[in-house]
Scaffold this motif. Sequence first.
Motif, PDB file in Angstrom:
ATOM      1  N   CYS A 267       9.282   1.928  -2.081  1.00 29.51           N
ATOM      2  CA  CYS A 267      10.274   2.466  -2.199  1.00 29.51           C
ATOM      3  C   CYS A 267      10.557   3.369  -3.299  1.00 29.51           C
ATOM      4  CB  CYS A 267      11.427   1.033  -2.794  1.00 29.51           C
ATOM      5  SG  CYS A 267      12.974   1.603  -2.303  1.00 29.51           S
ATOM      6  N   PRO A 268      11.488   4.364  -2.828  1.00 27.53           N
ATOM      7  CA  PRO A 268      11.688   5.544  -3.121  1.00 27.53           C
ATOM      8  C   PRO A 268      13.461   5.207  -4.186  1.00 27.53           C
ATOM      9  CG  PRO A 268      12.324   6.102  -1.602  1.00 27.53           C
ATOM     10  CD  PRO A 268      11.578   4.768  -1.462  1.00 27.53           C
ATOM     11  N   SER A 269      13.798   4.066  -3.770  1.00 26.97           N
ATOM     12  CA  SER A 269      15.299   3.643  -4.357  1.00 26.97           C
ATOM     13  C   SER A 269      14.717   2.834  -6.202  1.00 26.97           C
ATOM     14  CB  SER A 269      15.553   3.350  -4.119  1.00 26.97           C
ATOM     15  OG  SER A 269      16.320   3.742  -3.012  1.00 26.97           O
ATOM     16  N   CYS A 270      13.536   1.983  -6.502  1.00 30.35           N
ATOM     17  CA  CYS A 270      13.394   1.350  -7.097  1.00 30.35           C
ATOM     18  C   CYS A 270      11.514   1.142  -7.432  1.00 30.35           C
ATOM     19  CB  CYS A 270      13.959  -0.976  -6.944  1.00 30.35           C
ATOM     20  SG  CYS A 270      12.527  -1.193  -5.667  1.00 30.35           S
ATOM     21  N   SER A 271      11.362   1.918  -6.596  1.00 27.69           N
ATOM     22  CA  SER A 271       9.571   2.517  -6.955  1.00 27.69           C
ATOM     23  C   SER A 271       8.867   1.058  -6.993  1.00 27.69           C
ATOM     24  CB  SER A 271       9.491   3.056  -8.642  1.00 27.69           C
ATOM     25  OG  SER A 271      10.523   4.204  -8.544  1.00 27.69           O
ATOM     26  N   ASN A 272       9.194   0.739  -6.619  1.00 28.65           N
ATOM     27  CA  ASN A 272       8.608  -1.238  -6.259  1.00 28.65           C
ATOM     28  C   ASN A 272       7.308  -0.695  -5.311  1.00 28.65           C
ATOM     29  OD1 ASN A 272       8.925  -2.753  -8.358  1.00 28.65           O
ATOM     30  ND2 ASN A 272      10.992  -3.246  -6.620  1.00 28.65           N
ATOM     31  N   TYR A 273       6.482  -1.546  -5.160  1.00 26.98           N
ATOM     32  CA  TYR A 273       4.761  -1.404  -3.901  1.00 26.98           C
ATOM     33  C   TYR A 273       5.588  -1.992  -2.895  1.00 26.98           C
ATOM     34  CZ  TYR A 273       0.665  -2.567  -1.881  1.00 26.98           C
ATOM     35  OH  TYR A 273      -0.337  -2.673  -0.827  1.00 26.98           O
ATOM     36  N   ILE A 274       5.294  -1.383  -1.603  1.00 26.13           N
ATOM     37  CA  ILE A 274       5.731  -2.271  -0.273  1.00 26.13           C
ATOM     38  C   ILE A 274       4.745  -2.699   0.114  1.00 26.13           C
ATOM     39  CG2 ILE A 274       6.936  -1.965   2.056  1.00 26.13           C
ATOM     40  CD1 ILE A 274       8.755  -0.089   0.380  1.00 26.13           C
ATOM     41  N   GLY A 275       3.786  -2.273   0.496  1.00 30.24           N
ATOM     42  CA  GLY A 275       2.196  -1.750   1.349  1.00 30.24           C
ATOM     43  C   GLY A 275       1.420  -1.517   1.058  1.00 30.24           C
ATOM     44  N   THR A 276       0.456  -1.666   1.866  1.00 26.55           N
ATOM     45  CA  THR A 276      -0.483  -0.760   2.606  1.00 26.55           C
ATOM     46  C   THR A 276      -1.150  -0.388   3.661  1.00 26.55           C
ATOM     47  OG1 THR A 276      -1.796  -1.055   0.372  1.00 26.55           O
ATOM     48  CG2 THR A 276      -3.053  -0.400   1.868  1.00 26.55           C
ATOM     49  N   TYR A 277      -0.888   0.935   4.011  1.00 31.07           N
ATOM     50  CA  TYR A 277      -1.503   0.961   5.786  1.00 31.07           C
ATOM     51  C   TYR A 277      -2.958   0.739   5.432  1.00 31.07           C
ATOM     52  CZ  TYR A 277      -2.710   2.096   9.799  1.00 31.07           C
ATOM     53  OH  TYR A 277      -2.998   2.975  11.524  1.00 31.07           O
ATOM     54  N   GLU A 278      -3.695   0.104   5.660  1.00 31.99           N
ATOM     55  CA  GLU A 278      -5.676   0.432   5.465  1.00 31.99           C
ATOM     56  C   GLU A 278      -5.692   0.923   6.745  1.00 31.99           C
ATOM     57  OE1 GLU A 278      -7.086  -3.698   5.007  1.00 31.99           O
ATOM     58  OE2 GLU A 278      -6.272  -3.730   2.685  1.00 31.99           O
ATOM     59  N   LYS A 279      -6.706   1.808   6.899  1.00 29.61           N
ATOM     60  CA  LYS A 279      -7.308   2.556   7.897  1.00 29.61           C
ATOM     61  C   LYS A 279      -8.778   1.969   8.022  1.00 29.61           C
ATOM     62  CE  LYS A 279      -5.003   6.760   7.307  1.00 29.61           C
ATOM     63  NZ  LYS A 279      -4.454   7.086   6.147  1.00 29.61           N
TER      64      LYS A 279
END
Length: 115
Positions: free
Chosen positions: A103-115
Amino acid sequence: MSQDSELLYPRNLEPTKDMEILPMSQKSAITVSAPNAPKAVPLLLGPDNTVTICPFCSSNIKTSVKFRSTTRTHITAALCCLICCCCCIPYCLDSAKNTDHYCPSCSNYIGTYEK
């Protein structure tokens, strides 16, 4: 008929050490909520920036991404080294790495897109 009554009213209701017996007047429901618990929002994360709602600060955001090398990236680099002696190709390409969304506002990790 006796089986139905046993399901509704079991016979063995002996208190254990873990159980606390309270009078009927003292029993009440308690709702506990964590102050920083993320809200359940379905996230559709992809390999690029994604517009979504942050589960932490509830802002409508476009995620910031960071690319991270994985085991698959290292194996691809080893294979490139064997085939064409150029093992740096997978490390230069973002398409060979996983995408971490923040998140650019609170800098928390949201998730991962795995390839």
